[in-house]
Motif scaffolding. Sequence first.
Motif, mmCIF file in Angstrom:
data_model
loop_
_atom_site.group_PDB
_atom_site.id
_atom_site.type_symbol
_atom_site.label_atom_id
_atom_site.label_comp_id
_atom_site.label_asym_id
_atom_site.label_seq_id
_atom_site.Cartn_x
_atom_site.Cartn_y
_atom_site.Cartn_z
ATOM 1 N N UNK A 4 -17.460 -45.343 24.813
ATOM 2 C CA UNK A 4 -18.455 -44.637 24.012
ATOM 3 C C UNK A 4 -19.621 -44.237 24.899
ATOM 4 N N UNK A 5 -20.072 -43.001 24.741
ATOM 5 C CA UNK A 5 -21.214 -42.530 25.506
ATOM 6 C C UNK A 5 -21.810 -41.317 24.817
ATOM 7 N N UNK A 6 -23.052 -40.935 25.156
ATOM 8 C CA UNK A 6 -23.637 -39.728 24.562
ATOM 9 C C UNK A 6 -22.805 -38.495 24.877
ATOM 10 N N UNK A 7 -22.730 -37.600 23.916
ATOM 11 C CA UNK A 7 -21.969 -36.365 24.094
ATOM 12 C C UNK A 7 -22.731 -35.461 25.061
ATOM 13 N N UNK A 8 -22.100 -35.086 26.197
ATOM 14 C CA UNK A 8 -22.868 -34.441 27.261
ATOM 15 C C UNK A 8 -22.880 -32.922 27.249
ATOM 16 N N UNK A 9 -22.089 -32.297 26.400
ATOM 17 C CA UNK A 9 -21.850 -30.858 26.528
ATOM 18 C C UNK A 9 -21.897 -30.231 25.142
ATOM 19 N N UNK A 10 -22.424 -29.048 25.009
ATOM 20 C CA UNK A 10 -22.499 -28.416 23.689
ATOM 21 C C UNK A 10 -21.126 -28.012 23.171
ATOM 22 N N UNK A 11 -21.069 -27.741 21.878
ATOM 23 C CA UNK A 11 -19.828 -27.217 21.314
ATOM 24 C C UNK A 11 -19.694 -25.751 21.708
ATOM 25 N N UNK A 12 -18.662 -25.467 22.498
ATOM 26 C CA UNK A 12 -18.340 -24.098 22.910
ATOM 27 C C UNK A 12 -16.834 -23.942 22.727
ATOM 28 N N UNK A 13 -16.383 -23.012 21.889
ATOM 29 C CA UNK A 13 -14.933 -22.831 21.715
ATOM 30 C C UNK A 13 -14.232 -22.631 23.056
ATOM 31 N N UNK A 14 -13.128 -23.365 23.245
ATOM 32 C CA UNK A 14 -12.346 -23.250 24.476
ATOM 33 C C UNK A 14 -12.799 -24.165 25.591
ATOM 34 N N UNK A 15 -13.911 -24.899 25.393
ATOM 35 C CA UNK A 15 -14.424 -25.782 26.443
ATOM 36 C C UNK A 15 -14.469 -27.237 25.987
ATOM 37 N N UNK A 16 -13.523 -27.621 25.144
ATOM 38 C CA UNK A 16 -13.497 -28.976 24.606
ATOM 39 C C UNK A 16 -13.403 -30.031 25.696
ATOM 40 N N UNK A 17 -12.667 -29.750 26.762
ATOM 41 C CA UNK A 17 -12.468 -30.779 27.779
ATOM 42 C C UNK A 17 -13.771 -31.150 28.474
ATOM 43 N N UNK A 18 -14.734 -30.244 28.525
ATOM 44 C CA UNK A 18 -16.005 -30.571 29.168
ATOM 45 C C UNK A 18 -16.902 -31.384 28.237
ATOM 46 N N UNK A 19 -16.655 -31.294 26.955
ATOM 47 C CA UNK A 19 -17.381 -32.094 25.976
ATOM 48 C C UNK A 19 -16.818 -33.516 25.896
ATOM 49 N N UNK A 20 -15.492 -33.627 26.041
ATOM 50 C CA UNK A 20 -14.825 -34.913 25.863
ATOM 51 C C UNK A 20 -14.354 -35.547 27.167
#
Length: 226
Positions: free
Chosen positions: A74-90
Amino acid sequence: MKLHELHSWDLSPTEAVALQRKLRREVVSDRPIPLENVHVVAGVDVSVKDEMSRAAIVVLTYPDFQPVETVLATRPTPFPYVPGLLSFREGPVLEEAFRQLGTVPDVFLFDGMGIAHPRRIGIASHMGLWLEKPTIGCGKTRLVGHYGSLQEERGAAAPLMDHGERIGVVLRTRTARNPLFISPGHLADIDTAAELVLRCAPRFRLPEPIRAAHNAAALGGPSSRV
């Protein structure tokens, strides 16, 4: 588990898109999974709530789906929601979870896309490059592509096409229920990815490894995965 560390996660959306275009050339999406050698499978999911992300990896035996190992991070979510860029968020929280794994699964099933992605590198493909193991994307909704008619019975399938390219399969894992959008992530191909997903979903719409990971990832009540 040892990972192939490819890059930093500290990127802007523009830099992330450029990196996807570079990494897509390394994705192998035409290699059949040797299903006779699959004995351990893992489900991968991330829940996001109040800008906190929890990754869950649940390892099960195959084909009887007995629990082997569960890891959480568990950690703070580091990346905004951008369609097609899920891997950078997760990706950052998944990297933390993968490093905790004591078991090395034969195949990883992701709640997300493989090559059924506008740039052909969804989260299952991207993280597959880090894992250097076969990965499969199991999307609950269509991100890109189109398909024709699909019969109602379990096992019905239709090609998922985009600009004349077959990028996955639309697979009904339960009669008269919404289908899943299956595509290879890395070190897999469309046909064996779809076959393994169907084998992993004997009772429910979602494959057993992903169901287990989804339950483990829940962040105390209703959660959202975007």
